[in-house]
Design a protein around this motif. Structure first.
Motif, short mmCIF file in Angstrom:
data_model
loop_
_atom_site.label_atom_id
_atom_site.label_comp_id
_atom_site.label_asym_id
_atom_site.label_seq_id
_atom_site.Cartn_x
_atom_site.Cartn_y
_atom_site.Cartn_z
N ARG A 1 0.84 -1.21 0.00
CA ARG A 1 0.00 0.00 0.00
C ARG A 1 0.87 1.26 0.00
O ARG A 1 0.53 2.26 -0.61
N GLY A 2 2.02 1.15 0.70
CA GLY A 2 2.94 2.29 0.75
C GLY A 2 3.88 2.36 -0.44
O GLY A 2 4.74 3.24 -0.51
N GLY A 3 3.75 1.39 -1.37
CA GLY A 3 4.58 1.40 -2.56
C GLY A 3 6.02 0.98 -2.30
O GLY A 3 6.93 1.40 -2.99
N MET A 4 6.22 0.12 -1.30
CA MET A 4 7.58 -0.31 -0.96
C MET A 4 7.77 -1.81 -1.18
O MET A 4 6.82 -2.59 -1.12
N GLU A 5 9.02 -2.17 -1.36
CA GLU A 5 9.39 -3.58 -1.56
C GLU A 5 9.38 -4.28 -0.20
O GLU A 5 9.82 -3.69 0.80
N THR A 6 8.92 -5.53 -0.15
CA THR A 6 8.91 -6.24 1.14
C THR A 6 9.56 -7.63 1.03
O THR A 6 9.41 -8.32 0.04
N LEU A 7 10.25 -7.97 2.11
CA LEU A 7 10.95 -9.26 2.20
C LEU A 7 10.56 -9.91 3.52
O LEU A 7 10.62 -9.26 4.57
N VAL A 8 10.14 -11.18 3.47
CA VAL A 8 9.76 -11.85 4.72
C VAL A 8 10.50 -13.18 4.85
O VAL A 8 10.64 -13.91 3.88
N LEU A 9 10.97 -13.46 6.06
CA LEU A 9 11.64 -14.73 6.34
C LEU A 9 10.75 -15.56 7.26
O LEU A 9 10.39 -15.10 8.36
N HIS B 1 0.06 -10.25 -1.65
CA HIS B 1 0.41 -8.82 -1.49
C HIS B 1 1.82 -8.51 -2.01
O HIS B 1 2.28 -7.38 -1.91
N GLY B 2 2.49 -9.53 -2.52
CA GLY B 2 3.70 -9.26 -3.29
C GLY B 2 5.01 -9.26 -2.52
O GLY B 2 6.01 -8.73 -3.00
N ALA B 3 5.03 -9.90 -1.34
CA ALA B 3 6.30 -9.98 -0.61
C ALA B 3 7.21 -11.00 -1.27
O ALA B 3 6.75 -11.99 -1.85
N ARG B 4 8.49 -10.78 -1.17
CA ARG B 4 9.44 -11.84 -1.51
C ARG B 4 9.53 -12.73 -0.28
O ARG B 4 9.84 -12.24 0.83
N ILE B 5 9.21 -14.02 -0.43
CA ILE B 5 9.11 -14.92 0.73
C ILE B 5 10.29 -15.89 0.75
O ILE B 5 10.47 -16.66 -0.18
N LEU B 6 11.07 -15.84 1.82
CA LEU B 6 12.17 -16.78 1.98
C LEU B 6 11.80 -17.76 3.10
O LEU B 6 11.51 -17.35 4.22
N GLU B 7 11.79 -19.05 2.77
CA GLU B 7 11.47 -20.07 3.76
C GLU B 7 12.77 -20.59 4.35
O GLU B 7 13.57 -21.21 3.66
N VAL B 8 12.95 -20.34 5.63
CA VAL B 8 14.22 -20.63 6.29
C VAL B 8 14.17 -22.02 6.95
O VAL B 8 13.18 -22.37 7.59
N ASP B 9 15.23 -22.75 6.80
CA ASP B 9 15.33 -24.06 7.42
C ASP B 9 15.71 -23.87 8.90
O ASP B 9 16.83 -24.15 9.31
N GLY B 10 14.78 -23.37 9.67
CA GLY B 10 15.03 -23.09 11.09
C GLY B 10 13.76 -22.52 11.68
O GLY B 10 12.78 -22.31 10.96
N ASN B 11 13.77 -22.24 12.99
CA ASN B 11 12.55 -21.72 13.61
C ASN B 11 12.49 -20.19 13.53
O ASN B 11 13.36 -19.54 12.96
N PHE B 12 11.42 -19.62 14.10
CA PHE B 12 11.23 -18.16 14.02
C PHE B 12 12.43 -17.41 14.59
O PHE B 12 12.87 -16.40 14.02
N ASP B 13 12.95 -17.89 15.71
CA ASP B 13 14.05 -17.16 16.36
C ASP B 13 15.28 -17.08 15.44
O ASP B 13 15.97 -16.06 15.41
#
Ligand code: F0G
Length: 425
Positions: free
Chosen positions: A154-162, A179-191
């Motif tokens: 909505r703010g016109g910015m690039e987003t990256l999520v792990l 919503h167009g995020a670049r999604i990286l699935e990490v081989d590990g937990n949230f922390d």
């Protein structure tokens, strides 16, 4: 201590910009709010809080939603999709069954992306625009990523999520994806994801929008302000207790800050501040451990597991802000089993309120504390439900009734209806 309820109103430092500044909760160092990207204290690495020269009163609030509380926020407006103003449901059957004077459910699943994260993002992404940063990033158990993706786009910015691979509910990934995020699935937990995102942010690769970001928590303060206004309107008194699920303890910290500011502004009596009561899943309960042991620091749990994947967190980064909140308000923390969480999810569903598992932890925790006698029968309580049922359709389907196959004729349907109903849950 700067985080005590009765702390004096802060002196205004020279770095303040329009009466707003950042202050380290550990060493008290102050920083200008918008001159540079900063998440923690340059001097000691402590967590930062937003501070204000003028603390607002209830009379200052006007309009609806998060920006009703603009006078309690660092900006006059942000990147918005009309977040906040969520329902404070009555639940008469559950109230009678648990046995408290009053029980209300503050359903944060009714926000635009289906969780309370929108309240933090409208402010946090607004600050990101003010700072002029490019890429926004977060680590997430799912909801933060959904909200960041929506508000970033909505703010016109690039987003990256792990995200921790295989541990994020389907609805949340779908949101981040569309919503167009670049999604990286990490081989590990949230922390582990958060460790990496913090390093990316420190290297200047992205602007961090996890709850370590002090501006996000400002938006989340409005949950507390809405609950208080709702109770004052209906009972002419604030709630005795607020029960909430805890992961990174951002909400716990944010609600406590909202109450401290009201006390400092003379709007709330110190003795009336609601008891902040945190609930974690048994398989991910480092905050509960610290509260039970009277420890000042929380021990990081390396192995965490729970059906409530949103709070599958072993290192609650906001603990230094949240532990004083639980203690100073006379609250507590409690761990509940996954079975109790699912039971509470069904209880809420039985009142027409659809929540994801982590959200139901608040009600499961209240039930446990009431049964133990920690919560009295004359208390008025608000339980926070943090995310919508549709966030985790698999958990909902597993907890609910199974569909029954029938032939495509009325006779067959009647025959099925005449048979034993409702398969075992
Ligand atoms: N409930 C839900 C539904 C959540 O998504 C979260 C956190 C919490 C409770 C815990 O809140 O961190 O303020 O104590 N979810 C984060 C995420 C970690 O990535 O979506 P907290």
């Amino acid at each position: 201590m700067s985080l005590s309820l009765s702390a004096d109103r802060p002196a205004i430092p020279a770095v303040a910009d329009d009466g707003v500044w950042l202050e380290c909760i550990e060493c008290g160092e102050t920083f200008a709010p918008f001159d540079a990207v900063r998440y923690t204290c340059d001097e000691c690495g402590g967590l930062l809080e937003v501070r204000y020269a003028d603390l607002p009163t209830f009379d200052d609030f006007e309009g609806q939603g998060v920006w009703r509380y603009a006078d309690a926020l660092p900006l006059a407006d942000g990147v918005t999709t009309q977040e906040g103003a969520t329902p404070l449901y009555e639940v008469p059957r559950l109230e009678a069954d648990i046995g408290v004077e009053a029980l209300r459910i503050k359903h944060e699943g009714m926000n635009p992306t289906g969780s309370f994260k929108d309240r933090g993002m409208t402010v946090g992404v607004g600050v990101a625009k003010e700072l002029g940063v490019g890429r926004l990033a977060c680590a997430s158990t799912g909801n933060t990523s959904a909200a960041l993706a929506a508000y970033g786009s909505r703010g016109g910015m690039e987003t990256l999520v792990l995200l921790p691979a295989g541990k994020v509910a389907a609805g949340k990934i779908a949101q981040a994806s569309l919503h167009g995020a670049r999604i990286l699935e990490v081989d590990g937990n949230f922390d582990a994801c958060l460790d990496i995102v913090q390093e990316l942010a420190e290297a200047g690769e992205a602007y961090l929008l996890n709850s370590l970001n002090p501006f996000r928590l400002e938006g989340q303060k409005t949950i507390g302000l809405e609950i208080l206004e709702g109770f004052l309107a209906d009972y002419d008194a604030v709630p005795d207790r607020i029960v909430l699920p805890v992961g990174n303890a951002g909400n716990t910290a944010a609600l406590y800050k909202a109450f401290r500011e009201l006390v400092q502004a003379g709007e709330l009596d110190e003795d009336d501040v609601p008891k902040l009561t945190g609930v974690q899943a048994e398989g991910a309960a480092p905050m509960v451990e610290a509260v039970e042991n009277g420890a000042d620091e929380v021990r990081r749990w390396d192995d965490v597991e729970t059906r409530a994947t949103a709070i599958r967190i072993g290192n609650p980064v906001n603990a230094p802000k949240a532990l004083p909140g639980i203690r100073e308000t006379g609250g507590t923390a409690v761990a509940v089993s996954d079975e109790a969480i699912t039971d509470a999810q069904r209880d809420l569903a039985g009142e027409g309120i659809g929540v994801e598992p982590a959200s139901a932890a608040s009600v499961a925790g209240l039930r446990k504390l009431r049964a133990e006698g920690t919560v009295d029968d004359d208390e008025r309580v608000a339980c926070l439900t943090t995310g919508h049922l549709l966030k985790d359709p698999d958990a909902a389907a597993a907890a609910g009734n199974d569909p029954e196959p029938v032939p495509a004729d009325t006779e067959g349907v009647l025959a099925t209806l005449a048979s034993e109903s409702s398969p075992d849950r």
